[in-house]
Design a protein around this motif. Structure first.
Motif, PDB file in Angstrom:
ATOM      1  N   SER A 119       0.833  -1.204   0.000  1.00  0.00           N
ATOM      2  CA  SER A 119       0.000   0.000   0.000  1.00  0.00           C
ATOM      3  C   SER A 119       0.871   1.260   0.000  1.00  0.00           C
ATOM      4  CB  SER A 119      -0.940   0.003   1.218  1.00  0.00           C
ATOM      5  OG  SER A 119      -0.217  -0.150   2.424  1.00  0.00           O
ATOM      6  N   ARG A 120       2.128   1.113  -0.448  1.00  0.00           N
ATOM      7  CA  ARG A 120       3.003   2.284  -0.555  1.00  0.00           C
ATOM      8  C   ARG A 120       2.441   3.231  -1.626  1.00  0.00           C
ATOM      9  NH1 ARG A 120       5.444   1.779  -5.337  1.00  0.00           N
ATOM     10  NH2 ARG A 120       5.633  -0.306  -6.218  1.00  0.00           N
ATOM     11  N   PRO A 121       2.783   4.500  -1.548  1.00  0.00           N
ATOM     12  CA  PRO A 121       2.327   5.428  -2.586  1.00  0.00           C
ATOM     13  C   PRO A 121       2.751   4.971  -3.976  1.00  0.00           C
ATOM     14  CG  PRO A 121       3.222   6.636  -0.732  1.00  0.00           C
ATOM     15  CD  PRO A 121       3.517   5.192  -0.470  1.00  0.00           C
ATOM     16  N   GLY A 122       1.794   4.927  -4.895  1.00  0.00           N
ATOM     17  CA  GLY A 122       2.059   4.510  -6.262  1.00  0.00           C
ATOM     18  C   GLY A 122       1.862   3.034  -6.517  1.00  0.00           C
ATOM     19  N   ALA A 123       1.611   2.232  -5.465  1.00  0.00           N
ATOM     20  CA  ALA A 123       1.444   0.788  -5.650  1.00  0.00           C
ATOM     21  C   ALA A 123       0.151   0.483  -6.394  1.00  0.00           C
ATOM     22  CB  ALA A 123       1.444   0.084  -4.296  1.00  0.00           C
ATOM     23  N   GLU A 204      -2.351   3.937  -5.375  1.00  0.00           N
ATOM     24  CA  GLU A 204      -1.763   4.371  -6.641  1.00  0.00           C
ATOM     25  C   GLU A 204      -1.812   5.895  -6.812  1.00  0.00           C
ATOM     26  OE1 GLU A 204      -1.933   3.111 -11.375  1.00  0.00           O
ATOM     27  OE2 GLU A 204      -3.292   2.192  -9.929  1.00  0.00           O
ATOM     28  N   THR A 205      -2.845   6.539  -6.247  1.00  0.00           N
ATOM     29  CA  THR A 205      -3.035   7.975  -6.484  1.00  0.00           C
ATOM     30  C   THR A 205      -3.106   8.815  -5.210  1.00  0.00           C
ATOM     31  OG1 THR A 205      -5.448   7.698  -6.506  1.00  0.00           O
ATOM     32  CG2 THR A 205      -4.297   7.504  -8.617  1.00  0.00           C
ATOM     33  N   MET A 206      -3.028   8.206  -4.023  1.00  0.00           N
ATOM     34  CA  MET A 206      -3.360   8.914  -2.784  1.00  0.00           C
ATOM     35  C   MET A 206      -2.435  10.084  -2.459  1.00  0.00           C
ATOM     36  SD  MET A 206      -2.213   6.023  -0.027  1.00  0.00           S
ATOM     37  CE  MET A 206      -0.501   5.520   0.162  1.00  0.00           C
ATOM     38  N   GLN A 207      -1.199  10.059  -2.960  1.00  0.00           N
ATOM     39  CA  GLN A 207      -0.281  11.143  -2.627  1.00  0.00           C
ATOM     40  C   GLN A 207      -0.218  12.232  -3.703  1.00  0.00           C
ATOM     41  OE1 GLN A 207      -0.213  10.341   0.743  1.00  0.00           O
ATOM     42  NE2 GLN A 207       1.653  11.528   0.566  1.00  0.00           N
ATOM     43  N   VAL A 208      -1.150  12.169  -4.641  1.00  0.00           N
ATOM     44  CA  VAL A 208      -1.203  13.194  -5.685  1.00  0.00           C
ATOM     45  C   VAL A 208      -2.071  14.357  -5.192  1.00  0.00           C
ATOM     46  CG1 VAL A 208      -1.825  13.711  -8.069  1.00  0.00           C
ATOM     47  CG2 VAL A 208      -0.930  11.445  -7.480  1.00  0.00           C
TER      48      VAL A 208
END
Length: 334
Positions: A119-123, A204-208
């Motif tokens: 669940s890392r950013p971008g996964a 996949e998108t949470m840190q955008v």
């Protein structure tokens, strides 16, 4: 809810007569920070807080999977993935994963959290079959190797079903039971304790460019709504853990705002979990670029959470966290 009430947690040995315990633990409160979206925060005495809120904050939390929530617990992170941000690839082989689980228990972990999808950013999301193939054999072997509760870290009902079949005791959903609508009914039917985590979007998108009106209160409202959602499905509040999701769709200032006032979540009447271990914001603040070298920063955040009465600390570095926590508790107990 127009007003939010955060107990100001203290551990002093001498307390005023009106003080109440925080979640039935060693911490106590006699003053509360009253928060509102339309007015500045203010500190008020416990006498000015609605009685039902005081009762919810003070009430002892029920045991979770046999663990006494009147004291803090260390949950060991066991990722059986090739691509997790800190330890990806280290425990893919079941024998290595079980050895690591044994080691964490020997070092003081009272729960193990097994995850098969990063669940890392971008996964990216992986197929259910692949996630089951990673987690099922590990949980089955681990169940025979350790006596502590095992949590399955998944968003998917089929994965949880396979894990529980192998002996998992708790379901920890990073989507807060919004990804797979079959997961919550499954947990209710099986009588499982669950952890609701807040995340803004998918990994996949949470840190955008994550945005909030008020991150602390927005996260609180989400968790409060999901607690009611689960209760209506048959999962009682005393089997629910809440996790504000440090690092999941949150910038540095968001993470710090939540951690600074994490005791607000005691108002939900649930046990609280914090998982900040080795995360990017620790590296940003400490200047430590490599995730595996952020041990000291991770321990500092864990102790800060414990000082606000958080019951479960989800960490990679079990031995170091347990040692620090035991000394912190000794000092608090005089």
């Amino acid at each position: 809810m127009s007003h939010y009430y955060r107990p100001i947690v203290r551990f002093d040995l001498t307390r005023p007569a009106e003080a109440q315990p925080v979640a039935g633990g060693k911490g106590w409160f006699s003053d509360v920070e009253c928060l509102c979206r339309t007015a500045p925060p203010r500190v008020i005495p416990i006498a000015d807080v609605p009685p039902d809120v005081v009762a919810r904050i003070a009430a002892p939390r029920a045991d979770i999977a046999g663990l006494d929530m009147g004291r803090p617990h260390v949950m060991g992170i066991l990722n059986v993935t090739p691509d997790s941000f800190s330890d990806g690839g280290r425990h893919e082989v079941p024998a290595m994963a079980v050895a690591r689980g044994r080691q964490m228990v020997a070092h003081g972990a009272t729960m193990i959290d097994v995850g098969g999808e990063s669940s890392r950013p971008g996964a990216q999301t992986i197929p259910v079959e692949a996630e089951i193939a990673r987690t099922e054999p590990v949980i089955g072997a681990l169940r025979h190797a350790v006596s502590v509760p095992i949590s399955i870290d998944t968003r998917k009902a089929a994965v949880a079903r396979a894990a529980v079949g192998q002996g998992a005791n708790v379901v920890n959903d990073v989507s807060g039971f919004t990804y797979d609508r079959a997961l919550a009914p499954f947990c209710a039917t099986k009588g499982l304790p669950v952890c609701i985590m807040h995340a803004l979007g998918d990994p996949e998108t949470m840190q955008v460019s994550p945005r909030y009106d008020d991150v602390l209160l927005d996260v609180y409202d989400f968790l409060a709504a999901q607690v009611v959602f689960l209760e209506n499905l048959g999962v009682p509040r005393d089997r629910i853990i809440v996790d504000p999701g440090i690092g999941f769709g949150k910038k540095l200032d968001h993470n710090l705002a939540i951690l600074n006032r994490i005791s607000l979540f005691h108002s939900l009447g649930c046990a609280i979990l914090v998982g900040a271990s080795r995360k990017k914001f620790i590296g940003t603040l400490s200047g430590v670029e490599t995730a595996g070298e952020r041990v000291l920063g991770s321990v500092a955040v864990a102790l800060a959470a414990a000082a606000q009465g958080v019951q479960i600390l989800r960490v990679h570095d079990v031995q170091e966290t347990c040692q620090a926590l035991s000394l912190w508790q000794a000092v608090q107990n005089g």
